[in-house]
Design an enzyme around this catalytic site. Structure first.
Site, PDB file in Angstrom:
ATOM      1  N   ASP A 113      -3.481  -9.702   9.735  1.00 42.95           N
ATOM      2  CA  ASP A 113      -2.764  -8.508   9.272  1.00 42.95           C
ATOM      3  C   ASP A 113      -3.144  -7.268  10.093  1.00 42.95           C
ATOM      4  O   ASP A 113      -2.285  -6.489  10.505  1.00 42.95           O
ATOM      5  CB  ASP A 113      -3.055  -8.251   7.792  1.00 42.95           C
ATOM      6  N   TYR A 173      -7.992 -16.540  -3.408  1.00 44.89           N
ATOM      7  CA  TYR A 173      -7.958 -16.478  -1.939  1.00 44.89           C
ATOM      8  C   TYR A 173      -9.317 -16.867  -1.366  1.00 44.89           C
ATOM      9  O   TYR A 173      -9.413 -17.728  -0.484  1.00 44.89           O
ATOM     10  CB  TYR A 173      -7.572 -15.058  -1.491  1.00 44.89           C
ATOM     11  N   LEU A 222       2.736  -7.974   1.898  1.00 37.40           N
ATOM     12  CA  LEU A 222       3.245  -7.445   3.169  1.00 37.40           C
ATOM     13  C   LEU A 222       2.186  -6.586   3.867  1.00 37.40           C
ATOM     14  O   LEU A 222       2.495  -5.799   4.763  1.00 37.40           O
ATOM     15  CB  LEU A 222       4.524  -6.629   2.931  1.00 37.40           C
ATOM     16  N   SER A 224       0.076  -4.051   2.921  1.00 38.62           N
ATOM     17  CA  SER A 224      -0.036  -2.600   2.800  1.00 38.62           C
ATOM     18  C   SER A 224      -1.472  -2.165   3.096  1.00 38.62           C
ATOM     19  O   SER A 224      -1.704  -1.079   3.636  1.00 38.62           O
ATOM     20  CB  SER A 224       0.369  -2.149   1.398  1.00 38.62           C
ATOM     21  N   GLY A 282       0.831  -4.994  -3.155  1.00 36.77           N
ATOM     22  CA  GLY A 282       0.721  -6.253  -3.897  1.00 36.77           C
ATOM     23  C   GLY A 282       1.896  -7.173  -3.659  1.00 36.77           C
ATOM     24  O   GLY A 282       2.168  -8.073  -4.445  1.00 36.77           O
ATOM     25  N   ALA A 283       2.637  -6.967  -2.563  1.00 31.37           N
ATOM     26  CA  ALA A 283       3.814  -7.787  -2.273  1.00 31.37           C
ATOM     27  C   ALA A 283       3.548  -8.783  -1.152  1.00 31.37           C
ATOM     28  O   ALA A 283       4.454  -9.468  -0.694  1.00 31.37           O
ATOM     29  CB  ALA A 283       4.996  -6.895  -1.909  1.00 31.37           C
ATOM     30  N   THR A 291      -4.081 -19.889   8.101  1.00 30.26           N
ATOM     31  CA  THR A 291      -4.649 -20.499   9.307  1.00 30.26           C
ATOM     32  C   THR A 291      -5.557 -19.523  10.036  1.00 30.26           C
ATOM     33  O   THR A 291      -6.404 -19.939  10.813  1.00 30.26           O
ATOM     34  CB  THR A 291      -3.517 -20.921  10.271  1.00 30.26           C
ATOM     35  N   ASP A 292      -5.387 -18.215   9.801  1.00 27.63           N
ATOM     36  CA  ASP A 292      -6.142 -17.251  10.633  1.00 27.63           C
ATOM     37  C   ASP A 292      -7.652 -17.382  10.430  1.00 27.63           C
ATOM     38  O   ASP A 292      -8.409 -17.385  11.396  1.00 27.63           O
ATOM     39  CB  ASP A 292      -5.641 -15.803  10.442  1.00 27.63           C
TER      40      ASP A 292
END
Ligand code: GLA
Length: 388
Positions: free
Chosen positions: A175, A224, A128, A130, A125-126, A39-40
């Site tokens: 992020d 993406y 989260l 990085s 690559g998780a 949504t960002d």
């Protein structure tokens, strides 16, 4: 989790061995998103929290105008003059640091030469973030070691630009924003258009548990950017009937229902996800604030289903992990988190059930997919800061 002082001293000692002087040390966190996915970049709403896993940057200014950076985990090294406008992309971690330094300079925040040692604890690559953690930690460190002040909002935007232009992922602001603005024990509800935000307390009886499928995701991946292009195409088409729409954020679920079947099926599904997800985030914020945890859990599940079926960014491992979680007692909500195509799920679990959750989900996932997942119990943490 290692004690912050011990870790800081280790990193400072590593820097001293390499560069022969005492550094300053900074760190910025990774993130987990509770709800509000994809949504960002549609000017919508997100609800991330910073996690207690960090990118660390030890830094000292240099007398020349070079940027020299090494990593504790990777062999590649960055060594370039800050005035060099021709440095090619290398497709490794150095692009993030170089991209941030260059974007800071372009934005009028010229920094001095510096030596950097970087360590990353956020799994790569998780899903989260990085990369955002690294960008924000490096940007903040470069500015502070050059005696330059910057607003964190501007820093987040500059780091996002670095990722867009120097790494090639057309990511939104979420992020980098949370890596700058994270707060202990709080999630953050962010309006990605106005950049207004508020902190939402996380109930103390709940733990945030992250389950890593260990399927590697790559945000720079074609998929993406393709999703983002499909959303933009949706806006272009919807504007024929809704001329005031600037982004999918401007489309209400009712409006969308009136026009959805005039769109090509794939575009319609992508827009359906974003329009419904924005409404879910707004409702989730009030459910969290008013302690309606069952409703919050339903919204998280609906978000997962929408990402799986309409936005099509889940994968069998993420779906399996969510199903395993939802079958456990004490689980308030579970869904995939981050860009998707692998990576992690986020789970809100009652504290008393965390130990059982961990062992049952680990065994179940291993049985189903033949891989031992990584399971982390995290706490919502502070955004970028100096530790030494
Ligand atoms: C990645 C991007 C973010 C956001 C998420 C999906 O993490 O970096 O900007 O789009 O995917 O919500």
């Amino acid at each position: 989790m290692q004690d912050v002082k011990v870790r800081t001293q280790e990193i400072a000692a590593g820097f001293e061995r390499t560069f022969g002087e005492r550094p300053s040390v900074f760190r910025a966190p990774g993130r987990v998103n509770l709800i509000g996915e994809h949504t960002d970049y549609n000017d919508g709403f997100v609800m991330p929290a910073a996690i207690d896993s960090y990118a660390w940057v030890a830094i000292a200014p240099r007398k020349d105008s070079k940027l020299v950076a090494i990593s504790g985990e990777f062999p590649e090294k960055l060594e370039a003059d800050l005035h060099d406008t021709t440095r090619p992309r290398t497709d490794n971690w150095t692009d993030y640091v170089w991209g941030v330094a260059t974007c800071l300079n372009h934005a009028g925040f010229s920094t001095t030469g510096a030596s950097l040692l970087i360590h990353g604890d956020v799994p790569i690559g998780a899903g989260l973030s990085s990369s955002a953690a690294l960008e924000v930690a490096a940007g903040f460190a470069l500015l502070t070691s050059s005696d330059r002040q910057i607003d964190l909002l501007q820093l987040a935007a500059i780091c996002q630009r670095a990722e867009n232009e120097y790494v090639g992922a057309r990511c939104g602001i979420m992020d980098q924003f949370i890596a700058c603005h994270g707060r202990t024990d709080r999630a953050l509800m962010l309006d990605c258009r106005s950049l207004e935000y508020k902190y939402l307390p996380l109930p103390p009886e709940l733990s945030v548990v992250i389950c890593n499928t260990r399927v590697k995701h790559r945000v720079a991946g074609r998929e993406y950017n393709q999703r983002r292009a499909e959303c933009e195409e949706g806006v272009r088409l919807l504007r024929q009937w809704l001329p005031n729409v600037r982004a999918l954020r401007d489309v209400t679920p009712q409006q969308f229902r009136a026009y959805s079947d005039r769109l090509p099926p794939t575009i319609s599904k992508r827009c359906q996800h974003v329009v419904s997800e924005n409404a879910r985030v707004v409702e989730a914020a009030s459910a969290l604030t008013s302690g309606k945890l069952a409703r919050l859990g339903d919204l998280m599940h609906a978000s997962h289903v929408s990402l799986r079926d309409d936005f099509e960014v889940s994968c069998p491992e993420l779906d399996g992990m969510v199903e395993l979680a939802l079958a456990q007692s004490g689980v308030v909500g579970a869904r995939m988190t981050g860009g998707g195509f692998g990576g992690c799920t986020v789970n809100l679990v009652r504290n008393a059930h965390v130990a059982d959750f961990r062992s049952v989900v680990e065994t179940g996932y291993e049985k189903q997919f033949g891989v031992t997942p990584d399971i982390y119990v995290t706490s919502a943490s502070a955004g970028v800061h100096q530790v030494l």
